[in-house]
Design an enzyme around this catalytic site. Structure first.
Site, mmCIF file in Angstrom:
data_model
loop_
_atom_site.group_PDB
_atom_site.id
_atom_site.type_symbol
_atom_site.label_atom_id
_atom_site.label_comp_id
_atom_site.label_asym_id
_atom_site.label_seq_id
_atom_site.Cartn_x
_atom_site.Cartn_y
_atom_site.Cartn_z
ATOM 1 N N HIS A 21 0.839 -1.069 0.297
ATOM 2 C CA HIS A 21 0.415 0.177 0.509
ATOM 3 C C HIS A 21 0.740 1.387 0.423
ATOM 4 O O HIS A 21 1.888 0.966 0.079
ATOM 5 C CB HIS A 21 -1.273 -0.559 0.887
ATOM 6 C CG HIS A 21 -0.228 -0.172 2.669
ATOM 7 N ND1 HIS A 21 -0.154 -0.614 3.042
ATOM 8 C CD2 HIS A 21 -0.795 0.943 3.848
ATOM 9 C CE1 HIS A 21 1.215 -0.361 4.555
ATOM 10 N NE2 HIS A 21 0.256 0.286 4.181
ATOM 11 N N HIS A 81 1.249 3.722 1.980
ATOM 12 C CA HIS A 81 2.131 4.633 3.022
ATOM 13 C C HIS A 81 3.589 4.326 2.839
ATOM 14 O O HIS A 81 4.092 3.531 2.472
ATOM 15 C CB HIS A 81 1.789 3.802 4.331
ATOM 16 C CG HIS A 81 0.643 4.025 4.559
ATOM 17 N ND1 HIS A 81 -0.908 3.315 5.798
ATOM 18 C CD2 HIS A 81 -0.550 5.807 4.396
ATOM 19 C CE1 HIS A 81 -1.626 3.957 6.168
ATOM 20 N NE2 HIS A 81 -1.831 5.086 5.466
ATOM 21 N N ASP A 101 5.875 4.013 4.879
ATOM 22 C CA ASP A 101 7.108 3.428 5.307
ATOM 23 C C ASP A 101 7.225 1.616 4.394
ATOM 24 O O ASP A 101 7.752 0.957 4.479
ATOM 25 C CB ASP A 101 7.329 3.257 7.039
ATOM 26 C CG ASP A 101 5.586 2.721 7.162
ATOM 27 O OD1 ASP A 101 4.361 2.850 6.774
ATOM 28 O OD2 ASP A 101 5.147 1.732 7.574
ATOM 29 N N HIS A 102 6.462 2.289 2.892
ATOM 30 C CA HIS A 102 6.483 0.444 2.499
ATOM 31 C C HIS A 102 6.507 0.509 0.742
ATOM 32 O O HIS A 102 6.670 -0.127 0.223
ATOM 33 C CB HIS A 102 4.832 -0.452 2.795
ATOM 34 C CG HIS A 102 3.892 -0.057 3.854
ATOM 35 N ND1 HIS A 102 4.759 -1.713 4.015
ATOM 36 C CD2 HIS A 102 3.873 0.510 4.728
ATOM 37 C CE1 HIS A 102 3.945 -1.856 5.428
ATOM 38 N NE2 HIS A 102 3.563 -0.817 5.833
ATOM 39 N N HIS A 162 -7.065 -2.020 6.159
ATOM 40 C CA HIS A 162 -5.673 -1.035 6.240
ATOM 41 C C HIS A 162 -6.974 0.746 6.716
ATOM 42 O O HIS A 162 -7.903 0.428 5.882
ATOM 43 C CB HIS A 162 -4.989 -1.068 5.882
ATOM 44 C CG HIS A 162 -3.668 -0.224 6.366
ATOM 45 N ND1 HIS A 162 -3.208 -0.246 8.049
ATOM 46 C CD2 HIS A 162 -2.877 0.670 5.958
ATOM 47 C CE1 HIS A 162 -3.044 0.784 8.116
ATOM 48 N NE2 HIS A 162 -2.273 0.897 6.779
ATOM 49 N N ASP A 200 -0.320 -3.808 5.530
ATOM 50 C CA ASP A 200 -0.667 -3.970 6.925
ATOM 51 C C ASP A 200 -2.236 -4.299 7.351
ATOM 52 O O ASP A 200 -3.179 -3.481 5.966
ATOM 53 C CB ASP A 200 -0.802 -2.412 7.884
ATOM 54 C CG ASP A 200 0.563 -1.853 7.659
ATOM 55 O OD1 ASP A 200 1.650 -2.594 7.050
ATOM 56 O OD2 ASP A 200 1.172 -0.387 7.939
ATOM 57 N N HIS A 252 6.921 -5.809 12.026
ATOM 58 C CA HIS A 252 5.729 -3.873 12.060
ATOM 59 C C HIS A 252 5.583 -4.067 12.955
ATOM 60 O O HIS A 252 4.627 -3.575 12.758
ATOM 61 C CB HIS A 252 4.893 -4.372 10.685
ATOM 62 C CG HIS A 252 4.864 -2.579 9.791
ATOM 63 N ND1 HIS A 252 3.402 -2.196 11.490
ATOM 64 C CD2 HIS A 252 4.401 -1.329 9.080
ATOM 65 C CE1 HIS A 252 2.501 -0.994 10.471
ATOM 66 N NE2 HIS A 252 3.864 -1.020 8.757
HETATM 67 ZN ZN LIG Z 1 3.222 0.377 7.635
HETATM 68 ZN ZN LIG Z 2 0.000 1.651 6.658
#
Ligand SMILES: [Zn+2]
Ligand SMILES: [Zn+2]
Length: 303
Positions: A60, A62, A64-65, A141, A212, A270
């Site tokens: 996804h 976000h 951090d991914h 999510h 997530d 995570h």
């Molecule tokens: Zn994340």
């Molecule tokens: Zn996320």
């Protein structure tokens, strides 16, 4: 197959944990799931060759991914990659890649075959090779997120040397052809079928990657009977309300998914940076699903 967590922290990196990325390594190639900032450095630390990377799967959008994509894509360009790369992810990733190229942020000289999804309610095959398939399904999510599952195809049974000798099959190319699944005609006219000299078919391994997500039916489906379930566990039960609000899972919830799906092993990852020591997460999951391990950056897991 080997799973190498390249980043195990949620949201932002810590001095011990980078942000999300995981390599699934096979004999001659590997696959990358998520690509948080700094992933290319972790790839180098893990001793993986970017040239052997076949496909990238983003869960996804976000940061951090996927914030590590521009650097990784550019490095492969600088390294004169010519091999096609397959990139799969949620809707928006095509526009992101095109914007990077238009602004000359990313230097991409090799073909990228891109597949993006806006909705994926049912488990669907999104990538195939002769040896395995990768399927995806949408999780639950805060924004559209995909979970992935890799299934190796069954392998042919082991070659029974005793049996081949007793049938007077000459050692050499004939053995190879039978192993490859071909009939073999002997000099005396008899035809030997592969089933006569091969043991039973060996089932392939399977791995699910669920980041997530809140606990949901899709993660259960993705994890059904897998050898290894890689699942986010951002919080402990003490923060269950926060987990629900932000679209995440607690360690206990990840363990329930592993148990209910009949997974072989659970790898927790995570982790919120509020847990510099993740032992409490492990203990919580352990009470529900004993075969649980904590992911550590670069600590490889044999599947
Ligand atoms: Zn994340
Ligand atoms: Zn996320």
């Amino acid at each position: 197959m080997r799973a190498i967590p390249l980043g195990t922290s949620s949201g932002k990196p810590t001095l011990k944990r980078n942000v999300s990325a995981l390599a699934l390594v096979r004999e001659a190639e590997w696959l990358l799931f998520d690509c948080g900032e700094g992933t290319q450095t972790q790839i180098a630390r893990a001793g993986l060759s970017p040239n052997r990377l076949s496909a990238v799967f983003i869960t996804h959008l976000h940061g951090d991914h996927f914030n590590g994509l521009p650097g990784l894509l550019s490095t492969m360009g600088l390294d004169q990659r010519t091999r096609e790369l397959k990139l799969t992810g949620p809707h928006g990733i095509r526009e992101y890649k095109e914007t990077l190229e238009r602004l000359r942020v990313a230097f991409v000289t090799y073909p990228i075959e891109l597949a993006e999804f806006r909705s994926l309610p049912e488990l669907t095959v999104v990538y195939e090779s002769p040896d395995y398939t990768v399927s995806a399904c949408q999780l639950d999510h805060r924004l559209f997120a995909l979970g992935y599952r890799i299934d190796e195809r069954p392998k042919p049974g082991r070659f029974d040397v005793e049996r081949a000798r007793s049938l007077n099959v000459p050692e050499g190319p004939a053995w190879g052809r039978l192993q490859a699944g071909e009939d073999e005609q002997l000099q005396d006219g008899r035809v030997i079928h592969p089933a006569q000299v091969l043991g039973p078919e060996r089932p392939g391994k399977s791995v699910a990657y669920c980041l997530d997500t809140r606990p949901c039916a899709a993660s259960l489906e993705l994890a059904r009977g897998v050898d290894l379930l890689i699942h986010e566990s951002t919080y402990t039960e003490e923060f269950a309300e926060e987990a629900r609000e932000y679209g995440h899972s607690t360690a206990a919830q990840a363990a329930c998914t592993a148990r209910d799906a009949g997974a072989g092993r659970l790898l927790l990852t995570h982790f919120s940076s509020r847990f510099p020591d993740a032992t409490s997460l492990l203990e919580e999951a352990h009470a529900i699903f004993p075969n649980t391990v904590l992911a550590e950056d670069l600590a490889e897991i044999e599947v």
